[in-house]
Motif scaffolding. Structure first.
Motif, PDB file in Angstrom:
ATOM      1  N   LEU A  82      25.736  52.791 -65.449  1.00  0.00           N
ATOM      2  CA  LEU A  82      27.033  53.345 -65.349  1.00  0.00           C
ATOM      3  C   LEU A  82      27.940  52.173 -64.579  1.00  0.00           C
ATOM      4  O   LEU A  82      29.147  51.882 -64.828  1.00  0.00           O
ATOM      5  N   ALA A  83      27.666  52.144 -63.409  1.00  0.00           N
ATOM      6  CA  ALA A  83      28.269  51.375 -62.442  1.00  0.00           C
ATOM      7  C   ALA A  83      28.615  49.942 -62.987  1.00  0.00           C
ATOM      8  O   ALA A  83      29.553  49.245 -62.967  1.00  0.00           O
ATOM      9  N   SER A  84      27.406  49.253 -63.581  1.00  0.00           N
ATOM     10  CA  SER A  84      27.597  48.076 -63.832  1.00  0.00           C
ATOM     11  C   SER A  84      28.206  47.866 -65.075  1.00  0.00           C
ATOM     12  O   SER A  84      28.834  46.871 -65.167  1.00  0.00           O
ATOM     13  N   THR A  85      28.162  48.844 -65.825  1.00  0.00           N
ATOM     14  CA  THR A  85      28.786  48.708 -67.371  1.00  0.00           C
ATOM     15  C   THR A  85      30.559  48.979 -67.059  1.00  0.00           C
ATOM     16  O   THR A  85      31.040  48.064 -67.750  1.00  0.00           O
ATOM     17  N   SER A  86      30.606  49.746 -65.940  1.00  0.00           N
ATOM     18  CA  SER A  86      32.291  49.975 -65.808  1.00  0.00           C
ATOM     19  C   SER A  86      32.710  48.506 -65.235  1.00  0.00           C
ATOM     20  O   SER A  86      33.774  48.114 -65.831  1.00  0.00           O
ATOM     21  N   ARG A  87      31.973  47.710 -64.414  1.00  0.00           N
ATOM     22  CA  ARG A  87      32.444  46.527 -64.038  1.00  0.00           C
ATOM     23  C   ARG A  87      32.291  45.578 -65.024  1.00  0.00           C
ATOM     24  O   ARG A  87      33.636  44.846 -65.343  1.00  0.00           O
ATOM     25  N   ALA A  88      31.451  45.609 -66.190  1.00  0.00           N
ATOM     26  CA  ALA A  88      31.253  44.686 -67.135  1.00  0.00           C
ATOM     27  C   ALA A  88      32.705  44.769 -68.058  1.00  0.00           C
ATOM     28  O   ALA A  88      33.270  43.942 -68.630  1.00  0.00           O
ATOM     29  N   VAL A  89      32.982  46.314 -68.284  1.00  0.00           N
ATOM     30  CA  VAL A  89      34.112  46.710 -68.927  1.00  0.00           C
ATOM     31  C   VAL A  89      35.456  45.867 -68.695  1.00  0.00           C
ATOM     32  O   VAL A  89      36.239  45.360 -69.261  1.00  0.00           O
ATOM     33  N   LEU A  90      35.738  46.109 -67.510  1.00  0.00           N
ATOM     34  CA  LEU A  90      36.878  45.492 -66.861  1.00  0.00           C
ATOM     35  C   LEU A  90      36.991  44.166 -66.757  1.00  0.00           C
ATOM     36  O   LEU A  90      37.856  43.455 -67.090  1.00  0.00           O
ATOM     37  N   VAL A  91      35.503  43.405 -66.545  1.00  0.00           N
ATOM     38  CA  VAL A  91      35.505  41.918 -66.502  1.00  0.00           C
ATOM     39  C   VAL A  91      35.736  41.250 -67.876  1.00  0.00           C
ATOM     40  O   VAL A  91      36.727  40.279 -68.285  1.00  0.00           O
ATOM     41  N   THR A  92      35.049  41.844 -68.791  1.00  0.00           N
ATOM     42  CA  THR A  92      35.208  41.586 -70.182  1.00  0.00           C
ATOM     43  C   THR A  92      36.719  41.852 -70.838  1.00  0.00           C
ATOM     44  O   THR A  92      37.326  40.763 -71.527  1.00  0.00           O
ATOM     45  N   ALA A  93      37.251  42.751 -70.590  1.00  0.00           N
ATOM     46  CA  ALA A  93      38.817  43.208 -71.252  1.00  0.00           C
ATOM     47  C   ALA A  93      39.609  42.213 -70.532  1.00  0.00           C
ATOM     48  O   ALA A  93      40.470  41.538 -71.132  1.00  0.00           O
ATOM     49  N   SER A  94      39.669  42.039 -69.062  1.00  0.00           N
ATOM     50  CA  SER A  94      40.540  41.180 -68.519  1.00  0.00           C
ATOM     51  C   SER A  94      40.313  39.616 -68.733  1.00  0.00           C
ATOM     52  O   SER A  94      41.260  38.987 -68.979  1.00  0.00           O
ATOM     53  N   ARG A  95      39.239  39.303 -69.049  1.00  0.00           N
ATOM     54  CA  ARG A  95      38.939  37.924 -69.351  1.00  0.00           C
ATOM     55  C   ARG A  95      39.352  37.719 -70.683  1.00  0.00           C
ATOM     56  O   ARG A  95      40.071  36.531 -71.210  1.00  0.00           O
ATOM     57  N   LEU A  96      39.288  38.298 -71.847  1.00  0.00           N
ATOM     58  CA  LEU A  96      39.708  38.249 -73.157  1.00  0.00           C
ATOM     59  C   LEU A  96      41.284  38.436 -73.257  1.00  0.00           C
ATOM     60  O   LEU A  96      41.708  37.279 -73.756  1.00  0.00           O
ATOM     61  N   VAL A  97      41.877  39.157 -72.478  1.00  0.00           N
ATOM     62  CA  VAL A  97      43.305  39.136 -72.637  1.00  0.00           C
ATOM     63  C   VAL A  97      43.750  37.806 -71.878  1.00  0.00           C
ATOM     64  O   VAL A  97      44.702  37.186 -72.393  1.00  0.00           O
ATOM     65  N   ALA A  98      43.307  37.536 -70.797  1.00  0.00           N
ATOM     66  CA  ALA A  98      43.740  36.073 -70.229  1.00  0.00           C
ATOM     67  C   ALA A  98      43.295  35.083 -70.906  1.00  0.00           C
ATOM     68  O   ALA A  98      44.411  34.129 -71.353  1.00  0.00           O
ATOM     69  N   TYR A  99      42.230  34.893 -71.847  1.00  0.00           N
ATOM     70  CA  TYR A  99      42.199  33.747 -72.723  1.00  0.00           C
ATOM     71  C   TYR A  99      43.372  34.017 -74.202  1.00  0.00           C
ATOM     72  O   TYR A  99      43.562  32.898 -74.063  1.00  0.00           O
TER      73      TYR A  99
END
Length: 109
Positions: A82-99
């Motif tokens: 849960l903790a790792s996936t929450s981090r991955a969600v934030l990273v993936t989402a913000s990375r794609l928006v930035a891209y």
């Protein structure tokens, strides 16, 4: 703010990109989390193998997998997910928006 494609076509709003990429990041991370658990078990083993001059049982993929299974079954492979996936969600989402935003800005220049 709505992003535009290189040919002037309308793309998704940044909020939509964020909302759509978050579950994708979660699914991608969860699909390989069990492998990451086995890797972490292997990496936590001491490097000193001089005692019997052989590799400890957890230094192999099979040994580490067996260890995790015996200690927790299927749930053992996903302990802490849960903790790792929450981090991955934030990273993936913000990375794609930035891209997408960077791509839109570069296409304007």
């Amino acid at each position: 703010q709505r992003l535009e494609l290189a040919h002037g076509e309308q793309a998704l709003h940044s909020g939509h990109v964020l909302a759509l990429s978050a579950p994708v990041g979660a699914l991608a991370w969860l699909s390989c989390y069990g492998f990451d658990t086995v890797k972490s078990v292997q990496q936590s083993q001491p490097l000193d193998r001089s005692a019997a001059n052989k590799a400890p049982p957890l230094s192999t993929v099979a040994g580490a997998t067996r260890h995790v299974w015996e200690r927790g079954g299927v749930a053992g492979f996903y302990r802490g997910a849960l903790a790792s996936t929450s981090r991955a969600v934030l990273v993936t989402a913000s990375r794609l928006v930035a891209y997408e935003r960077t791509k839109a800005l570069l296409s304007e220049a």
